[in-house]
Design an enzyme around this catalytic site. Structure first.
Site, mmCIF file in Angstrom:
data_model
loop_
_atom_site.group_PDB
_atom_site.id
_atom_site.type_symbol
_atom_site.label_atom_id
_atom_site.label_comp_id
_atom_site.label_asym_id
_atom_site.label_seq_id
_atom_site.Cartn_x
_atom_site.Cartn_y
_atom_site.Cartn_z
ATOM 1 N N ASP A 1 76.443 69.446 59.028
ATOM 2 C CA ASP A 1 75.264 70.308 59.088
ATOM 3 C C ASP A 1 74.490 70.348 57.771
ATOM 4 O O ASP A 1 73.451 70.991 57.675
ATOM 5 C CB ASP A 1 75.663 71.730 59.517
ATOM 6 N N ARG B 1 79.648 56.694 41.140
ATOM 7 C CA ARG B 1 81.033 56.735 41.612
ATOM 8 C C ARG B 1 81.535 55.326 41.842
ATOM 9 O O ARG B 1 80.720 54.392 41.948
ATOM 10 C CB ARG B 1 81.083 57.456 42.961
ATOM 11 N N ASP C 1 84.813 57.639 46.693
ATOM 12 C CA ASP C 1 83.499 58.264 46.467
ATOM 13 C C ASP C 1 83.624 59.519 45.620
ATOM 14 O O ASP C 1 82.614 60.091 45.209
ATOM 15 C CB ASP C 1 82.815 58.597 47.798
HETATM 16 P P1 AMP Z 1 83.460 64.993 50.344
HETATM 17 O O1 AMP Z 1 84.716 64.972 51.106
HETATM 18 O O2 AMP Z 1 82.934 66.363 50.029
HETATM 19 O O3 AMP Z 1 83.512 64.141 49.135
HETATM 20 O O4 AMP Z 1 82.324 64.387 51.291
HETATM 21 C C1 AMP Z 1 82.454 63.134 51.896
HETATM 22 C C2 AMP Z 1 81.178 62.785 52.643
HETATM 23 O O5 AMP Z 1 80.925 63.722 53.686
HETATM 24 C C3 AMP Z 1 79.930 62.747 51.807
HETATM 25 O O6 AMP Z 1 79.141 61.716 52.315
HETATM 26 C C4 AMP Z 1 79.312 64.108 52.049
HETATM 27 O O7 AMP Z 1 77.927 64.105 51.821
HETATM 28 C C5 AMP Z 1 79.628 64.305 53.527
HETATM 29 N N1 AMP Z 1 79.687 65.721 53.913
HETATM 30 C C6 AMP Z 1 80.644 66.620 53.616
HETATM 31 N N2 AMP Z 1 80.368 67.819 54.160
HETATM 32 C C7 AMP Z 1 79.182 67.695 54.805
HETATM 33 C C8 AMP Z 1 78.356 68.588 55.572
HETATM 34 N N3 AMP Z 1 78.683 69.859 55.789
HETATM 35 N N4 AMP Z 1 77.212 68.084 56.077
HETATM 36 C C9 AMP Z 1 76.851 66.817 55.880
HETATM 37 N N5 AMP Z 1 77.588 65.932 55.169
HETATM 38 C C10 AMP Z 1 78.739 66.357 54.652
HETATM 39 MG MG MG Z 2 82.468 63.632 47.653
#
Ligand code: AMP
Ligand code: MG
Length: 487
Positions: A127, A185, A254
């Site tokens: 979202d 990254r 990432d």
């Molecule tokens: P993370 O685990 O926070 O490093 O996120 C991994 C990926 O998921 C990245 O591409 C983030 O932008 C995406 N992501 C995480 N949470 C959300 C969210 N609520 N809405 C959209 N993208 C998300």
């Molecule tokens: Mg991340």
């Protein structure tokens, strides 16, 4: 230094200009009623931003991306990544934006970045939003890491948006304003490599060299030198995590920077009972990112970076692989050296103490800590008192008293330096129950526990009267802590 009103600040667009293929121009979603929950005034001032102006309506709107200083060009960044070992060629900022770059007092650039600022084309199913709790969590834990002296992205502010966020329940939404020496990254390089665009990969590497590892530019093989610089920075970083008992929780490629800063505080936590198998994250079912696995995972991630860089390392693929393997081989000795050096400081061992004495002494105390699952932070700090002759606080934490007494006798015979120990062993870390308490109160609008906790964590090596509860392990009934991915 005179401070400019933050709302008139000049935000650079170097990343977007030099790497347009990785920068998708995008705008933050409008926040219905932005309210400032936390502002890092010293950080703002260090970046030349006037904290008072960040507290104005316009300032708060800047911190959620709804007021853009003239010339600002917010972008969502493209990157790829291995998540729990599986490769996604296109992740990118699904709920984040790079607002632009600020120039720090030392002349280097700092990214001003928003997390939770709305859906972008990279959002896939998400979202694009973030809840108050997880954004305050990143704020507290990243500032705790900074207080400990560990390289990290910083947190400038958390602003409640006034927009509800649907998770297991409906929660108040927030945006975190984050500052980093960049958001490059391992996954940024994986993205460029997966595009098969040699020119993009080279420009990305040149950008990384210029911003983070300028010494590599003068090396005989600059791109190999860049890789080795990242290996060195990450070896040092992960050693520092291990020395304070930090568990990142989601070391996907990432979430590993080129700068060597800790990034993306999601399901992270500090160890209490010492156990290498400790996992806090609810989604890490196999323990891939357990405390004790972190050095191995870092090396694995760096191997993925090496793969992405191969075309820049040598035109001949076989030679490129051989060179990359050789460079990756610098990780283990660099990590061991950083960790041993840190352990010597934690135990106050005299400089120049022979390897044959230090290594078994360190190994034995680690075994003792493991066997008795002692509180990681509390035990090391108590050893500082033992070095001064007051052995009871450490001895009270162990079960194997004979083993402990024998070890202490060997150790104290070396004349450990208690002052040095106190500079290496924090009294206060972001303990899970304290973080939880601050987030629960903060979500309900009471920011006092958060401010008190931040205050304790800002000087974690200085024991202060009145802060005793911040040094205590969680109460028995707190149980094993589980963190949920910060989404
Ligand atoms: P993370 O685990 O926070 O490093 O996120 C991994 C990926 O998921 C990245 O591409 C983030 O932008 C995406 N992501 C995480 N949470 C959300 C969210 N609520 N809405 C959209 N993208 C998300
Ligand atoms: Mg991340």
């Amino acid at each position: 230094m005179s401070l400019a009103p933050a709302t008139a600040v000049a935000l650079g667009d170097r990343f977007a200009r030099e790497l347009p293929e990785l920068a998708l121009e995008w705008r933050a979603e409008e926040a219905p009623s932005p309210t400032l929950l936390a502002l890092n005034e010293p950080l703002a001032a260090g970046l030349g931003l006037d904290p008072a102006s960040l507290r104005t309506d316009e300032g708060v709107r800047l911190l959620v991306g709804n007021h853009l200083p003239e010339g600002a060009r917010p972008v969502a960044q493209a990157y790829a990544g291995h998540q729990f070992g599986g490769f996604s060629p296109r992740l990118g900022d699904g709920r984040a934006l790079l607002l632009g770059e600020l120039t720090a007092a030392d002349g280097t650039l700092r990214d001003l970045h928003l997390k939770g600022s709305g859906r972008t084309p990279f959002a896939r199913g998400g979202d694009g939003l973030a809840a108050v709790g997880p954004m305050l969590r990143e704020y507290v834990v990243s500032e705790a890491m900074h207080g400990l002296g560990i390289p990290t992205t910083r947190s400038l502010a958390v602003v409640a948006t006034g927009r509800p966020v649907r998770r297991e329940t409906v929660l108040p939404g927030a945006v975190l304003a984050r500052v980093a020496s960049s958001h490059l990254r391992v996954g940024s390089f994986q993205y460029a490599a997966a595009q098969g665009d040699a020119d993009l990969l080279r420009r990305l590497a040149d950008h990384a060299i210029a911003r983070h590892h300028p010494g590599a530019a003068d090396a005989e093989s600059p791109y190999r030198a860049l890789f080795e610089a990242v290996v060195a920075a990450q070896a040092s970083l992960v050693a520092q995590w291990m020395l304070v008992g930090f568990v990142h929780g989601v070391m996907n490629t990432d979430n590993m920077t080129i700068s060597g800063e800790t990034i993306d505080y999601g399901p992270c936590a500090f160890l209490e009972a010492f156990d290498p198998a400790t996992v806090f994250s609810s989604i890490d079912e196999t323990g891939r990112y357990a405390y004790g696995n972190q050095p191995l995972v870092a090396e694995w991630n760096l191997a993925r970076l090496a793969e992405a860089l191969l075309p820049l390392i040598h035109d001949d693929q076989e030679q490129a692989v051989a060179l990359a393997v050789e460079s990756l081989g610098t990780f283990r000795p660099a990590y061991s050296e950083a960790w041993s050096h840190g352990m010597r400081a934690k135990l106050g061992l005299p400089d120049g103490l022979a390897e044959e004495v230090a290594t078994p002494l360190i190994g034995d105390v680690v075994e003792l800590m493991k066997a008795d699952r002692v509180d990681h932070t509390g035990f090391f700090r108590a050893l500082g008192r033992a070095a001064r002759g007051d052995v009871a606080p450490a001895r009270d934490q162990v079960l194997d008293l004979a083993g402990f007494d024998a070890w202490v006798e060997r150790w104290r015979a070396l004349g450990p330096d208690a002052e040095r120990m106190d500079r290496a062993n924090p009294v206060y870390v972001a303990r899970n129950h304290l973080v939880e308490e601050a987030l629960v109160a903060g979500t309900d609008g009471d920011l006092v526990p958060l401010q008190r906790l931040l205050e304790a964590l800002s000087a974690p090596y200085d024991e202060r009267p009145g802060l005793e509860r911040y040094a205590e392990p969680a109460p028995e009934d707190f149980g094993h802590y589980t963190t949920y991915c910060g989404t």
